[in-house]
Design an enzyme around this catalytic site. Sequence first.
Site, short mmCIF file in Angstrom:
data_model
loop_
_atom_site.label_atom_id
_atom_site.label_comp_id
_atom_site.label_asym_id
_atom_site.label_seq_id
_atom_site.Cartn_x
_atom_site.Cartn_y
_atom_site.Cartn_z
N ARG A 1 0.84 -1.21 0.00
CA ARG A 1 0.00 0.00 0.00
C ARG A 1 0.87 1.27 0.00
NH1 ARG A 1 -2.91 -3.73 -0.62
NH2 ARG A 1 -5.01 -4.05 0.21
N SER B 1 -10.50 -0.88 3.55
CA SER B 1 -9.77 -1.09 4.80
C SER B 1 -9.31 0.26 5.32
CB SER B 1 -8.53 -1.96 4.56
OG SER B 1 -8.89 -3.22 4.06
N GLU C 1 -4.84 3.65 6.42
CA GLU C 1 -4.54 3.48 4.99
C GLU C 1 -4.94 4.74 4.20
OE1 GLU C 1 -5.30 -0.57 3.08
OE2 GLU C 1 -6.39 0.71 1.70
N1 EPU Z 1 -10.97 -10.95 10.45
C1 EPU Z 1 -11.63 -11.07 11.66
N2 EPU Z 1 -12.60 -10.16 11.95
C2 EPU Z 1 -12.94 -9.15 11.11
C3 EPU Z 1 -12.24 -9.02 9.89
C4 EPU Z 1 -11.26 -9.95 9.58
O1 EPU Z 1 -11.36 -11.97 12.45
O2 EPU Z 1 -13.83 -8.38 11.45
C5 EPU Z 1 -9.97 -11.96 10.09
C6 EPU Z 1 -10.50 -12.84 8.96
O3 EPU Z 1 -11.22 -13.93 9.45
C7 EPU Z 1 -9.25 -13.28 8.26
C8 EPU Z 1 -8.31 -12.10 8.47
O4 EPU Z 1 -8.83 -11.33 9.53
O5 EPU Z 1 -8.71 -14.41 8.88
C9 EPU Z 1 -8.11 -11.26 7.23
O6 EPU Z 1 -9.37 -10.77 6.75
P1 EPU Z 1 -9.66 -10.54 5.18
O7 EPU Z 1 -9.31 -11.76 4.41
O8 EPU Z 1 -11.05 -10.01 5.08
O9 EPU Z 1 -8.61 -9.48 4.71
P2 EPU Z 1 -8.05 -8.13 5.36
O10 EPU Z 1 -6.66 -8.38 5.84
O11 EPU Z 1 -9.02 -7.60 6.36
C10 EPU Z 1 -6.94 -7.31 3.14
C11 EPU Z 1 -6.83 -6.02 2.41
C12 EPU Z 1 -8.10 -5.77 1.61
C13 EPU Z 1 -8.26 -6.90 0.61
C14 EPU Z 1 -8.35 -8.23 1.40
C15 EPU Z 1 -8.38 -9.42 0.48
C16 EPU Z 1 -5.38 -4.54 3.70
C17 EPU Z 1 -5.30 -3.38 4.63
N3 EPU Z 1 -6.61 -4.92 3.35
O12 EPU Z 1 -8.01 -7.17 4.08
O13 EPU Z 1 -7.91 -4.57 0.88
O14 EPU Z 1 -9.44 -6.75 -0.16
O15 EPU Z 1 -7.17 -8.38 2.23
O16 EPU Z 1 -7.13 -9.56 -0.14
O17 EPU Z 1 -4.33 -5.07 3.30
C18 EPU Z 1 -8.27 -2.21 1.07
O18 EPU Z 1 -7.04 -2.10 1.06
O19 EPU Z 1 -9.03 -1.22 1.12
C19 EPU Z 1 -8.85 -3.54 1.01
C20 EPU Z 1 -10.18 -3.76 1.08
#
Ligand code: EPU
Length: 342
Positions: free
Chosen positions: A168, A242, A338
């Site tokens: 990012r 995010s 972010e």
């Molecule tokens: N999780 C929780 N509770 C929550 C949310 C997430 O326990 O309320 C856990 C999920 O179960 C999972 C882990 O956290 O094990 C990761 O969650 P998720 O796969 O939804 O991905 P993320 O890390 O929250 C990142 C990116 C997103 C991207 C997704 C999919 C960043 C900051 N965010 O989210 O990007 O779409 O992975 O690749 O790196 C963005 O940058 O705006 C964005 C949406």
Amino acid sequence: MTAHLPIQHDVSLRSHNTFGIEANAHRYLRVLSVDALQAVKNDADLAALPRLVLGGGSNLLFTGDFPGLVLHMCSQGIEVTDEDANTVYVRAAAGENWHRFVRWTLAQGFGGLENLSLIPGSVGAAPIQNIGAYGVEVRDCIHAVSVFDFATGEIRTLDNAACDFGYRDSIFKHVLRDRAVVLNVIFALPKRWQPNSRYADVAQELTARGLVAPTAQQISDAVIAIRTRKLPDPAVIGNAGSFFKNPVVPKAQRDVLLAQHPQLVSYLQPDGSFKLAAGWLIDQCGWKGKSIGEAGVYEKQALVLVNRGGALGQDIVRLAHAIQADVKMRFGVLLEPEPIFI
Ligand code: EPU
């Protein structure tokens, strides 16, 4: 002095930021070509104003009115510029909508960007924060980025290495932040496309659809379905995706945290450090679904802050600070926002 430029005064930016925050631009210009940027640079009064380059408004938070000139990048155009044995080169103008551009490449039969489907925002903003999702970052497909350099008045083209991409992050957030305006992005898309469906959510969705050897279009459809289920549509409820980056910590720190919290979600990085799931950290602190006034934490994804109606930028900031303080106290980790605060 500025009669030749259609500059508007005191323009509401509410419909130009996906958080749906009410904020005014002192001066506002729709930019359709580099000529407009040249004219701004050559006008002493305009050039002296603080500048904000706006794309789809999906990665910023207005904390008040903007006291300068908003340059809203609205240029359009997509074309194949070159190809060789392995690669198709496609140039897209900064003002193109990101998701429409991804779907255009897929309709032409060019794979590579399908995992990045449905990300809000514009083509010009994509390299700035190196958008990423489901195991792919846009830097994997960027050949070069053309910019207008406000310091010299020239057009420069930066190749992939010169963009200094990180998680990012890019040079456009640092030394070129107040200098470079992205004009267009040249993508290098592979002719021998390979699916990237290792990310658990994508793999599960493809299995549920009975797809063993998916096409790029089918992966895009799967990603659209996942995002639609998990993330709020900015057209319905204001948000900027995010709100925090996933923090990266040394192995020793992750090991201590894992011993204390066996359910901790973390991912090994190529350099041996670990990325922690910020959504999990926030969720553990009990913030999911909670609100402070009109600023809230999305019910289905704790990493997404939402505007439940008439939130001001300062309301979102207050909520973000409360979350940062709780996560810091419980896990010793500082979450970094972010979106860019304006
Ligand atoms: N999780 C929780 N509770 C929550 C949310 C997430 O326990 O309320 C856990 C999920 O179960 C999972 C882990 O956290 O094990 C990761 O969650 P998720 O796969 O939804 O991905 P993320 O890390 O929250 C990142 C990116 C997103 C991207 C997704 C999919 C960043 C900051 N965010 O989210 O990007 O779409 O992975 O690749 O790196 C963005 O940058 O705006 C964005 C949406």
